[in-house]
Design a protein around this motif. Sequence first.
Motif, PDB file in Angstrom:
ATOM      1  N   THR A 253       0.847  -1.196   0.000  1.00 25.93           N
ATOM      2  CA  THR A 253       0.000   0.000   0.000  1.00 25.93           C
ATOM      3  C   THR A 253       0.882   1.246   0.000  1.00 25.93           C
ATOM      4  N   PRO A 254       0.771   2.106  -1.003  1.00 28.24           N
ATOM      5  CA  PRO A 254       1.599   3.326  -1.039  1.00 28.24           C
ATOM      6  C   PRO A 254       1.438   4.145   0.231  1.00 28.24           C
ATOM      7  N   GLU A 255       2.508   4.795   0.662  1.00 26.82           N
ATOM      8  CA  GLU A 255       2.514   5.542   1.914  1.00 26.82           C
ATOM      9  C   GLU A 255       1.444   6.626   1.958  1.00 26.82           C
ATOM     10  N   GLU A 256       1.093   7.172   0.799  1.00 23.36           N
ATOM     11  CA  GLU A 256       0.112   8.264   0.796  1.00 23.36           C
ATOM     12  C   GLU A 256      -1.327   7.754   0.959  1.00 23.36           C
ATOM     13  N   VAL A 257      -1.526   6.446   0.907  1.00 20.50           N
ATOM     14  CA  VAL A 257      -2.868   5.858   1.063  1.00 20.50           C
ATOM     15  C   VAL A 257      -3.070   5.458   2.522  1.00 20.50           C
ATOM     16  N   PRO A 258      -4.090   5.982   3.193  1.00 21.08           N
ATOM     17  CA  PRO A 258      -4.348   5.610   4.590  1.00 21.08           C
ATOM     18  C   PRO A 258      -4.583   4.103   4.727  1.00 21.08           C
ATOM     19  N   LEU A 259      -4.029   3.539   5.778  1.00 16.56           N
ATOM     20  CA  LEU A 259      -4.121   2.093   6.008  1.00 16.56           C
ATOM     21  C   LEU A 259      -4.501   1.820   7.451  1.00 16.56           C
ATOM     22  N   THR A 260      -5.454   0.937   7.657  1.00 15.34           N
ATOM     23  CA  THR A 260      -5.793   0.469   9.002  1.00 15.34           C
ATOM     24  C   THR A 260      -6.322  -0.954   8.896  1.00 15.34           C
ATOM     25  N   LEU A 377      -1.811  -4.581  18.498  1.00 13.48           N
ATOM     26  CA  LEU A 377      -0.587  -5.301  18.852  1.00 13.48           C
ATOM     27  C   LEU A 377       0.170  -5.763  17.608  1.00 13.48           C
ATOM     28  N   ILE A 378      -0.546  -6.295  16.630  1.00 13.93           N
ATOM     29  CA  ILE A 378       0.126  -6.798  15.422  1.00 13.93           C
ATOM     30  C   ILE A 378       0.795  -5.662  14.657  1.00 13.93           C
ATOM     31  N   SER A 379       0.105  -4.519  14.532  1.00  9.65           N
ATOM     32  CA  SER A 379       0.717  -3.387  13.830  1.00  9.65           C
ATOM     33  C   SER A 379       1.909  -2.833  14.611  1.00  9.65           C
ATOM     34  N   TYR A 380       1.830  -2.870  15.937  1.00 11.44           N
ATOM     35  CA  TYR A 380       2.943  -2.401  16.770  1.00 11.44           C
ATOM     36  C   TYR A 380       4.168  -3.282  16.580  1.00 11.44           C
ATOM     37  N   ALA A 388      -1.227   2.940  11.167  1.00 10.58           N
ATOM     38  CA  ALA A 388      -2.504   2.235  11.246  1.00 10.58           C
ATOM     39  C   ALA A 388      -3.574   3.011  12.012  1.00 10.58           C
ATOM     40  N   VAL A 389      -3.162   3.880  12.945  1.00  9.38           N
ATOM     41  CA  VAL A 389      -4.160   4.643  13.715  1.00  9.38           C
ATOM     42  C   VAL A 389      -4.320   6.067  13.196  1.00  9.38           C
ATOM     43  N   GLU A 390      -3.431   6.525  12.329  1.00  8.69           N
ATOM     44  CA  GLU A 390      -3.529   7.889  11.789  1.00  8.69           C
ATOM     45  C   GLU A 390      -4.851   8.142  11.056  1.00  8.69           C
ATOM     46  N   PRO A 391      -5.385   7.172  10.260  1.00  5.38           N
ATOM     47  CA  PRO A 391      -6.667   7.431   9.601  1.00  5.38           C
ATOM     48  C   PRO A 391      -7.826   7.639  10.565  1.00  5.38           C
ATOM     49  N   LEU A 392      -7.671   7.196  11.812  1.00  9.35           N
ATOM     50  CA  LEU A 392      -8.708   7.346  12.816  1.00  9.35           C
ATOM     51  C   LEU A 392      -8.526   8.620  13.636  1.00  9.35           C
ATOM     52  N   GLY A 393      -7.588   9.465  13.203  1.00  9.37           N
ATOM     53  CA  GLY A 393      -7.390  10.751  13.856  1.00  9.37           C
ATOM     54  C   GLY A 393      -6.524  10.698  15.097  1.00  9.37           C
TER      55      GLY A 393
END
Length: 396
Positions: A253-260, A377-380, A388-393
């Motif tokens: 996933t490109p860095e500019e695309v939000p991911l969660t 935990l998995i993303s950490y 992973a949490v940036e799209p959620l503000g």
Amino acid sequence: MGLNATPSAERVHIGIFGKRNAGKSSLINALTGQDLAIVSDIAGTTTDPVSKAMELLPLGPVVMIDTPGLDDEGELGAQRVRKAMQVMNKCDLAVVVVDAAEGQTKAHEQLLARLTAKNIPHVVAMNKCDLLASVPADTEEVRYVSAADGTGIYELKEKIAHLVPSGDSGRRIVADLIAPNDFVVLVVPIDSAAPKGRLILPQQQTIRDILEAGATSVVCRETELAETLAKLGQPPRMVITDSQAFASVSRDTPEEVPLTSFSILFARYKGRLEQAVRGVKALDTLQEGDSILISEGCTHHRQCDDIGTVKLPRWIEQYTGKKFDYHFTSGGAFPDDLSPYKLIIHCGACMLNEREMKYRLAYAEDCGIPMTNYGILISYIHGILARAVEPLGLEL
């Protein structure tokens, strides 16, 4: 429950409480117009909490929970009472059933005080009023009913319906993070643990939420993600992945695309996202042999590479280089004593309602035990939690 039915976790949970032989089970049958609960003159017929998903007009889809009597006796009876009290942790509202001939007792007063302390809306149903010489008038808090002849049942149902907070709670899985006509790519691995012929509940609910936002969901496996993104012709608004595929999905996933992930979205939807993010940092302070509780809200057949009992312990030990003592709970089970644990890792809780999940989080916080979530935990562990949490503000 079929795929077209409202999931139990999204239904209003109504707890039925009272002493033995007050007519709790009979009242459930009268409220629903069905013989759902076993009725007997023998005190203590209901020995464990029993949940029934149904439609209760004028309220709609609900879960009715019949509980053991509050005056059950002996060592086994005490355990049953404890189980009844635990039901409160998932109740959106409660009906306290009292034998009208006996009237309210100290046990009822204690129960009502506990419901009030937990901010659970409730009503007292004075059952068996057909046996009274004269029936007192109803009050705001008390309804006189008879499960035997139907007296007051309609009025009680109307009261129950009005106890539920009106209006939209505003909770959304993802709809508030996207806009109409957006493309949202959902990554759904199909492996040995995936149920045959269907998507799991968080994936179904996320797709529905995207549709309600007027956006478009594109579903693919992690092995086809790069090709799918290339074919879209434009960057999607967001990529949402199963947490188990976080590493490969992040690479593609490109860095500019939000991911969660679905799990992280549900951490926000069902509880306290910030608390779960803080809790994961305890992973770096664990000592060899510490006890970790891994808790799931559902009960499912364990596969050979089950995420909760196999993958998470493996990833944790690869990350920390240490061995730990793991404990596992599933379904409605959650320990009364959390003191043995240094960390609690919970699933996305798609099978638990919001009240129960928030209770578990609050209880862990009160006990001083850090608690986190599978996806967090998995993303950490993979070094992508901030992304992973940036799209959620949420900024780390």
